[in-house]
Design a protein around this motif. Structure first.
Motif, mmCIF file in Angstrom:
data_model
loop_
_atom_site.group_PDB
_atom_site.id
_atom_site.type_symbol
_atom_site.label_atom_id
_atom_site.label_comp_id
_atom_site.label_asym_id
_atom_site.label_seq_id
_atom_site.Cartn_x
_atom_site.Cartn_y
_atom_site.Cartn_z
ATOM 1 N N GLY A 54 -5.529 18.809 8.637
ATOM 2 C CA GLY A 54 -4.280 19.524 8.803
ATOM 3 C C GLY A 54 -4.077 19.839 10.280
ATOM 4 N N ALA A 55 -3.107 20.696 10.562
ATOM 5 C CA ALA A 55 -2.788 20.972 11.970
ATOM 6 C C ALA A 55 -2.507 22.449 12.192
ATOM 7 C CB ALA A 55 -1.576 20.148 12.418
ATOM 8 N N ALA B 230 -9.389 20.415 12.428
ATOM 9 C CA ALA B 230 -7.936 20.555 12.490
ATOM 10 C C ALA B 230 -7.379 19.881 13.731
ATOM 11 C CB ALA B 230 -7.554 22.037 12.505
ATOM 12 N N LYS B 231 -6.201 19.314 13.605
ATOM 13 C CA LYS B 231 -5.482 18.833 14.768
ATOM 14 C C LYS B 231 -4.784 20.028 15.421
ATOM 15 C CE LYS B 231 -4.787 14.122 13.096
ATOM 16 N NZ LYS B 231 -3.809 13.034 12.839
ATOM 17 N N VAL B 232 -4.694 20.017 16.731
ATOM 18 C CA VAL B 232 -4.119 21.148 17.460
ATOM 19 C C VAL B 232 -2.961 20.653 18.312
ATOM 20 C CG1 VAL B 232 -4.545 23.008 19.103
ATOM 21 C CG2 VAL B 232 -6.356 22.303 17.523
ATOM 22 N N VAL B 233 -1.823 21.316 18.173
ATOM 23 C CA VAL B 233 -0.631 20.962 18.938
ATOM 24 C C VAL B 233 -0.143 22.191 19.701
ATOM 25 C CG1 VAL B 233 1.710 20.016 18.884
ATOM 26 C CG2 VAL B 233 0.038 19.324 17.145
ATOM 27 N N ARG C 67 0.354 21.091 5.212
ATOM 28 C CA ARG C 67 -1.022 21.086 5.732
ATOM 29 C C ARG C 67 -1.087 21.711 7.119
ATOM 30 N NH1 ARG C 67 -5.185 21.178 4.529
ATOM 31 N NH2 ARG C 67 -6.320 19.352 5.257
ATOM 32 N N ALA C 68 -0.081 22.503 7.480
ATOM 33 C CA ALA C 68 -0.024 23.063 8.838
ATOM 34 C C ALA C 68 0.167 24.570 8.820
ATOM 35 C CB ALA C 68 1.114 22.403 9.619
ATOM 36 N N SER D 147 -8.958 33.695 8.020
ATOM 37 C CA SER D 147 -7.539 33.765 8.373
ATOM 38 C C SER D 147 -6.751 32.662 7.676
ATOM 39 C CB SER D 147 -7.376 33.608 9.887
ATOM 40 O OG SER D 147 -7.500 32.241 10.267
ATOM 41 N N PRO D 148 -5.423 32.781 7.642
ATOM 42 C CA PRO D 148 -4.609 31.714 7.056
ATOM 43 C C PRO D 148 -4.739 30.375 7.780
ATOM 44 C CG PRO D 148 -3.348 33.751 7.172
ATOM 45 C CD PRO D 148 -4.602 33.982 7.954
ATOM 46 N N LEU D 149 -5.317 30.366 8.973
ATOM 47 C CA LEU D 149 -5.513 29.096 9.672
ATOM 48 C C LEU D 149 -6.452 28.166 8.913
ATOM 49 C CD1 LEU D 149 -5.738 29.913 13.494
ATOM 50 C CD2 LEU D 149 -3.792 29.111 12.174
ATOM 51 N N ARG D 150 -7.303 28.710 8.056
ATOM 52 C CA ARG D 150 -8.240 27.868 7.316
ATOM 53 C C ARG D 150 -7.507 26.850 6.446
ATOM 54 N NH1 ARG D 150 -7.837 32.618 4.383
ATOM 55 N NH2 ARG D 150 -7.715 32.382 2.103
ATOM 56 N N HIS D 151 -6.245 27.119 6.181
ATOM 57 C CA HIS D 151 -5.417 26.178 5.399
ATOM 58 C C HIS D 151 -5.351 24.809 6.086
ATOM 59 C CE1 HIS D 151 -2.140 24.864 2.839
ATOM 60 N NE2 HIS D 151 -1.363 24.653 3.872
ATOM 61 N N ALA D 152 -5.581 24.782 7.413
ATOM 62 C CA ALA D 152 -5.480 23.519 8.148
ATOM 63 C C ALA D 152 -6.722 22.654 8.040
ATOM 64 C CB ALA D 152 -5.186 23.812 9.623
ATOM 65 N N TRP D 153 -7.822 23.207 7.537
ATOM 66 C CA TRP D 153 -9.021 22.374 7.389
ATOM 67 C C TRP D 153 -9.665 22.450 6.008
ATOM 68 C CZ3 TRP D 153 -8.906 26.500 10.895
ATOM 69 C CH2 TRP D 153 -9.687 27.621 10.565
#
Length: 226
Positions: free
Chosen positions: A7-8, A104-107, A162-163, A218-224
């Motif tokens: 995800g990203a 995770a991809k990071v933008v 996925r982001a 954190s909700p960032l875990r949704h990206a991986w």
């Protein structure tokens, strides 16, 4: 897309990764004063995070056609002069590294103009560690339109589901929501937790350093996580 595909995490820059919102406020105030249309600093700060054209329309009103271009040029000039006042927030480098370690991809997804982005990249020193950088020149419509978020997703070929977006203003939250991407808010841009949550933020942290401390919860875990 397979559920185990990466995800990203889309990261806003101004006010999120870099302490620049008040530099923008000061330099816009100076620019508006120089073109003969003074604007109170609090009104400018409330508009930071909009794209430049929307900010000009909001703050110049019916004088935007007359003064907009001159004010924009003055702001670019004064922001460059004040570049030494912009600094990177604590935890930025470490957060990017931790996200990459988790797959995770990071933008870096910003509405900064090219000249401003050049300054910000020098401040952040993470350009070589992220998967993509998108800016004002890559989009047709500014925040709160979702164009910036769609462009960032397209840059890494990741679907919205996925982001996760991280930003500091209601304009970030609204743009992400319109793109179907949950947004985590941070307080480092000077916007209150209440306003960020009312706009739709799924969580609010003090700073990106605070997100890093709580990263795997954190909700960032949704990206991986699948």
């Amino acid at each position: 897309m397979p559920t185990d595909a990466p995800g990203a995490v889309l990261l806003d820059i101004d006010g999120t990764l870099a302490d620049s919102n008040y530099v923008h406020t000061f330099t816009w105030a100076r620019a508006f004063r120089e073109v003969g249309h003074p604007v109170d600093a609090w009104r400018i700060h409330r508009s930071i995070g909009m794209g430049g054209e929307l900010l000009l329309a909001e703050l110049l009103g019916d004088r935007v056609e007359e003064l907009g271009e001159a004010a924009k040029e003055k702001h670019t000039e004064y922001y460059a002069q004040a570049a030494d006042e912009v600094h990177r927030f604590e935890g930025v480098v470490e957060l990017v590294a931790a996200l990459k370690e988790r797959g995770a991809k990071v933008v870096l997804a910003t509405s900064a103009a090219p000249a401003e982005l050049e300054i910000l990249e020098k401040v952040l020193q993470v350009s070589d560690d992220v998967d993509a950088i998108t800016s004002a020149q890559d989009v047709e419509e500014a925040k709160p339109d979702p164009d910036l978020v769609h462009t960032a997703l397209g840059a890494v070929d990741v679907p919205a589901e996925r982001a996760v977006f991280v930003g500091d203003t209601v304009w970030d939250v609204k743009a992400a929501a319109r793109a179907g991407v949950p947004c985590i808010g941070v307080l480092t841009g000077g916007v209150s937790e209440g306003e960020l949550r009312e706009a739709g933020a799924v969580a609010v942290y003090r700073s990106v350093a605070a997100i890093l401390e709580d990263l795997d919860s954190s909700p960032l875990r949704h990206a991986w996580e699948a």
